[in-house]
Design an enzyme around this catalytic site. Structure first.
Site, PDB file in Angstrom:
ATOM      1  N   LYS A 182      16.383   1.224  50.010  1.00  0.00           N
ATOM      2  CA  LYS A 182      17.378   0.421  49.099  1.00  0.00           C
ATOM      3  C   LYS A 182      17.226  -0.944  49.486  1.00  0.00           C
ATOM      4  CE  LYS A 182      20.168   3.659  49.350  1.00  0.00           C
ATOM      5  NZ  LYS A 182      21.234   4.853  49.369  1.00  0.00           N
ATOM      6  N   GLY A 183      16.999  -1.280  50.911  1.00  0.00           N
ATOM      7  CA  GLY A 183      17.294  -2.418  51.298  1.00  0.00           C
ATOM      8  C   GLY A 183      16.415  -3.654  50.804  1.00  0.00           C
ATOM      9  N   ASP A 198      12.325  -4.204  62.355  1.00  0.00           N
ATOM     10  CA  ASP A 198      13.250  -3.950  63.795  1.00  0.00           C
ATOM     11  C   ASP A 198      12.420  -3.375  64.654  1.00  0.00           C
ATOM     12  OD1 ASP A 198      15.577  -4.192  65.100  1.00  0.00           O
ATOM     13  OD2 ASP A 198      16.129  -1.922  64.337  1.00  0.00           O
ATOM     14  N   LYS A 212      12.729  -8.995  63.026  1.00  0.00           N
ATOM     15  CA  LYS A 212      13.752  -8.948  64.354  1.00  0.00           C
ATOM     16  C   LYS A 212      12.463  -8.596  65.609  1.00  0.00           C
ATOM     17  CE  LYS A 212      17.948  -6.864  63.592  1.00  0.00           C
ATOM     18  NZ  LYS A 212      18.739  -5.756  63.739  1.00  0.00           N
ATOM     19  N   VAL A 219      22.628  -7.660  61.150  1.00  0.00           N
ATOM     20  CA  VAL A 219      22.796  -8.231  59.836  1.00  0.00           C
ATOM     21  C   VAL A 219      22.922  -7.506  58.481  1.00  0.00           C
ATOM     22  CG1 VAL A 219      21.517 -10.343  60.604  1.00  0.00           C
ATOM     23  CG2 VAL A 219      20.249  -8.674  59.566  1.00  0.00           C
ATOM     24  N   ASP A 250      22.422  -2.991  54.389  1.00  0.00           N
ATOM     25  CA  ASP A 250      23.613  -2.361  54.543  1.00  0.00           C
ATOM     26  C   ASP A 250      24.037  -2.164  56.069  1.00  0.00           C
ATOM     27  OD1 ASP A 250      21.157  -0.208  55.145  1.00  0.00           O
ATOM     28  OD2 ASP A 250      23.247   1.024  54.971  1.00  0.00           O
TER      29      ASP A 250
HETATM   30  P1  IMP Z   1      12.633  -0.033  61.856  1.00  0.00           P
HETATM   31  O1  IMP Z   1      11.831   1.169  61.645  1.00  0.00           O
HETATM   32  O2  IMP Z   1      13.281   0.023  63.302  1.00  0.00           O
HETATM   33  O3  IMP Z   1      11.686  -1.061  61.986  1.00  0.00           O
HETATM   34  O4  IMP Z   1      13.543  -0.342  61.010  1.00  0.00           O
HETATM   35  C1  IMP Z   1      13.631  -1.040  59.725  1.00  0.00           C
HETATM   36  C2  IMP Z   1      15.032  -0.529  58.766  1.00  0.00           C
HETATM   37  O5  IMP Z   1      16.160  -0.517  59.535  1.00  0.00           O
HETATM   38  C3  IMP Z   1      15.066  -1.444  57.900  1.00  0.00           C
HETATM   39  O6  IMP Z   1      14.208  -1.126  56.527  1.00  0.00           O
HETATM   40  C4  IMP Z   1      16.614  -1.472  57.479  1.00  0.00           C
HETATM   41  O7  IMP Z   1      16.909  -0.578  56.680  1.00  0.00           O
HETATM   42  C5  IMP Z   1      17.024  -0.991  59.054  1.00  0.00           C
HETATM   43  N1  IMP Z   1      17.704  -2.233  59.697  1.00  0.00           N
HETATM   44  C6  IMP Z   1      16.979  -2.713  60.954  1.00  0.00           C
HETATM   45  N2  IMP Z   1      17.789  -3.690  61.102  1.00  0.00           N
HETATM   46  C7  IMP Z   1      18.862  -3.767  60.283  1.00  0.00           C
HETATM   47  C8  IMP Z   1      19.935  -4.910  60.176  1.00  0.00           C
HETATM   48  O8  IMP Z   1      20.174  -5.642  61.171  1.00  0.00           O
HETATM   49  N3  IMP Z   1      20.897  -4.820  59.269  1.00  0.00           N
HETATM   50  C9  IMP Z   1      20.593  -3.679  58.342  1.00  0.00           C
HETATM   51  N4  IMP Z   1      19.540  -2.890  58.336  1.00  0.00           N
HETATM   52  C10 IMP Z   1      18.702  -2.910  59.352  1.00  0.00           C
HETATM   53 MG    MG Z   2      19.333   0.471  55.763  1.00  0.00          MG
END
Ligand code: IMP
Ligand code: MG
Length: 179
Positions: A42-43, A102, A130, A152, A158
């Site tokens: 949903k982000g 992330d 990030k 964040v 969220d």
């Molecule tokens: P990844 O798979 O670790 O790259 O994570 C991506 C997902 O993690 C994003 O779509 C977000 O939903 C969540 N996420 C990563 N960092 C943050 C943050 O700082 N705040 C909120 N959600 C985050």
């Molecule tokens: Mg999320």
């Protein structure tokens, strides 16, 4: 400012200015095409809605829902598909619209899955990057802002499903998740 926010990282105005620039870039790079904009629920919803309204070329909309975090603030590396696309993407120019990269687990999983369906192209448009937290080597083709290693919230992002409706992106107070 919300009481759980330590400080504002990107204001409403900064977000809109950068989104307008990204929209103009996509308009020119996809001129003559009709990209399929895939929003990751949903982000990405706030970013997605503002980005698409700022674009002028024809686009189509579809959504996927993915889960990688559960209710916590740390990535598990485990990615789960909750909702798939409604339609086929073979031969299409796909643009994945995501809130934040992330570790990179989510997008590398998604990109691999979408590529296997034989689209013409798959690009990633992420509002935040990030970069210092990356585990899997993956980069956004279009990105809004680099983001420091802070948790964040707001503008779709969220913590335990809260704060998504804040109109800015802020740093969540550590006291909220280090209880
Ligand atoms: P990844 O798979 O670790 O790259 O994570 C991506 C997902 O993690 C994003 O779509 C977000 O939903 C969540 N996420 C990563 N960092 C943050 C943050 O700082 N705040 C909120 N959600 C985050
Ligand atoms: Mg999320």
């Amino acid at each position: 400012m919300h009481q759980d926010v330590e400080s504002i990282m990107f204001s409403k105005e900064q977000l809109q200015m950068r989104i307008a620039e990204l929209a103009a870039q996509l308009d020119s790079e996809y001129a003559g095409k009709t990209p399929l904009m895939v929003g990751i629920l949903k982000g990405s919803v706030m970013f997605y809605a503002d980005l698409l309204r700022a674009m002028t070329i024809p686009v189509e909309m579809d959504f996927m829902a993915i889960s990688s975090y559960g209710a916590g603030s740390k990535s598990s590396g485990e990615v789960k598909l909750i909702k798939d696309l409604d339609r086929k993407i073979e031969g299409r120019d796909v643009i994945i619209v995501e809130d934040i990269i992330d570790s990179g687990y989510t997008l590398s999983y998604l990109k691999r899955m979408l590529y296997s369906r034989k689209p013409s192209s798959v690009k990633i448009c992420a509002l935040l990057d990030k970069y210092s937290r990356r585990v899997v080597p993956i980069e956004a083709d279009y990105k809004g802002f680099d983001c420091e290693d802070e948790f964040v919230i707001g503008f779709g992002l969220d913590y335990a499903e809260r704060y998504r409706n804040l109109p800015y992106i802020g740093i969540l107070k550590r006291s909220v998740y280090e209880k």
